[in-house]
Design an enzyme around this catalytic site. Sequence first.
Site, short mmCIF file in Angstrom:
data_model
loop_
_atom_site.label_atom_id
_atom_site.label_comp_id
_atom_site.label_asym_id
_atom_site.label_seq_id
_atom_site.Cartn_x
_atom_site.Cartn_y
_atom_site.Cartn_z
CB CYS A 10 -56.51 -25.13 5.36
SG CYS A 10 -56.49 -26.37 6.66
CB CYS A 13 -57.43 -28.25 3.20
SG CYS A 13 -58.94 -28.05 4.19
CG HIS A 106 -55.33 -30.56 14.78
ND1 HIS A 106 -55.64 -29.25 14.44
CD2 HIS A 106 -54.39 -30.47 15.75
CE1 HIS A 106 -54.91 -28.42 15.17
NE2 HIS A 106 -54.14 -29.14 15.98
P1 AMP Z 1 -51.95 -27.55 17.46
O1 AMP Z 1 -50.93 -26.79 18.28
O2 AMP Z 1 -52.90 -28.33 18.31
O3 AMP Z 1 -52.66 -26.66 16.45
O4 AMP Z 1 -51.13 -28.64 16.67
C1 AMP Z 1 -50.73 -28.50 15.34
C2 AMP Z 1 -49.82 -29.66 15.05
O5 AMP Z 1 -49.69 -29.77 13.63
C3 AMP Z 1 -48.41 -29.54 15.62
O6 AMP Z 1 -48.13 -30.64 16.48
C4 AMP Z 1 -47.51 -29.55 14.37
O7 AMP Z 1 -46.30 -30.24 14.58
C5 AMP Z 1 -48.40 -30.24 13.35
N1 AMP Z 1 -48.13 -29.93 11.95
C6 AMP Z 1 -48.05 -28.70 11.36
N2 AMP Z 1 -47.80 -28.81 10.07
C7 AMP Z 1 -47.74 -30.14 9.79
C8 AMP Z 1 -47.50 -30.91 8.60
N3 AMP Z 1 -47.29 -30.32 7.42
N4 AMP Z 1 -47.48 -32.26 8.69
C9 AMP Z 1 -47.69 -32.86 9.89
N5 AMP Z 1 -47.93 -32.20 11.04
C10 AMP Z 1 -47.94 -30.86 10.99
ZN ZN Z 2 -58.52 -27.32 6.32
#
Ligand code: AMP
Ligand code: ZN
Length: 119
Positions: A10, A13, A106
């Site tokens: 994940c 995580c 999130h």
């Molecule tokens: P969701 O579409 O609601 O699952 O949003 C996932 C979010 O996680 C997206 O806005 C991505 O830009 C963000 N995201 C994915 N990987 C990372 C990361 N390593 N650091 C910060 N944000 C991330």
């Molecule tokens: Zn997790």
Amino acid sequence: MSPEKSKTDCVFCKIINGEIPSKIVYQDEDVIAFVDINPITPVHLLIIPRKHITSLAAMSDAETPLVGKMVKAANKIAREKGISEKGYRLTINSGAEAGQVVQHLHMHFMGGRILRWDN
Ligand code: AMP
Ligand code: ZN
């Protein structure tokens, strides 16, 4: 950390564990907040529980107070960033049709500009 609290595959995580770098803006014993890597607003943060919970839909009744803690963190961050009065948006995508990509609960914190309903 016990397996049920941290999924090795994940990405969030891994951010919690420090295996993947992130810009952390808030943390306490239950939640952390960090800058979204692909921001769609001037302020775009993600607020997550430390505990690995797959989605809003997967939460147990006992886990739901964590959402209140995520909101509490969001309100604190908004005050610190001076946008508490201007306005900000909290969004939780749960499941594929809502656009959830990362399978660790999130809350998106978005602000810093005028937001339309479709962003
Ligand atoms: P969701 O579409 O609601 O699952 O949003 C996932 C979010 O996680 C997206 O806005 C991505 O830009 C963000 N995201 C994915 N990987 C990372 C990361 N390593 N650091 C910060 N944000 C991330
Ligand atoms: Zn997790």
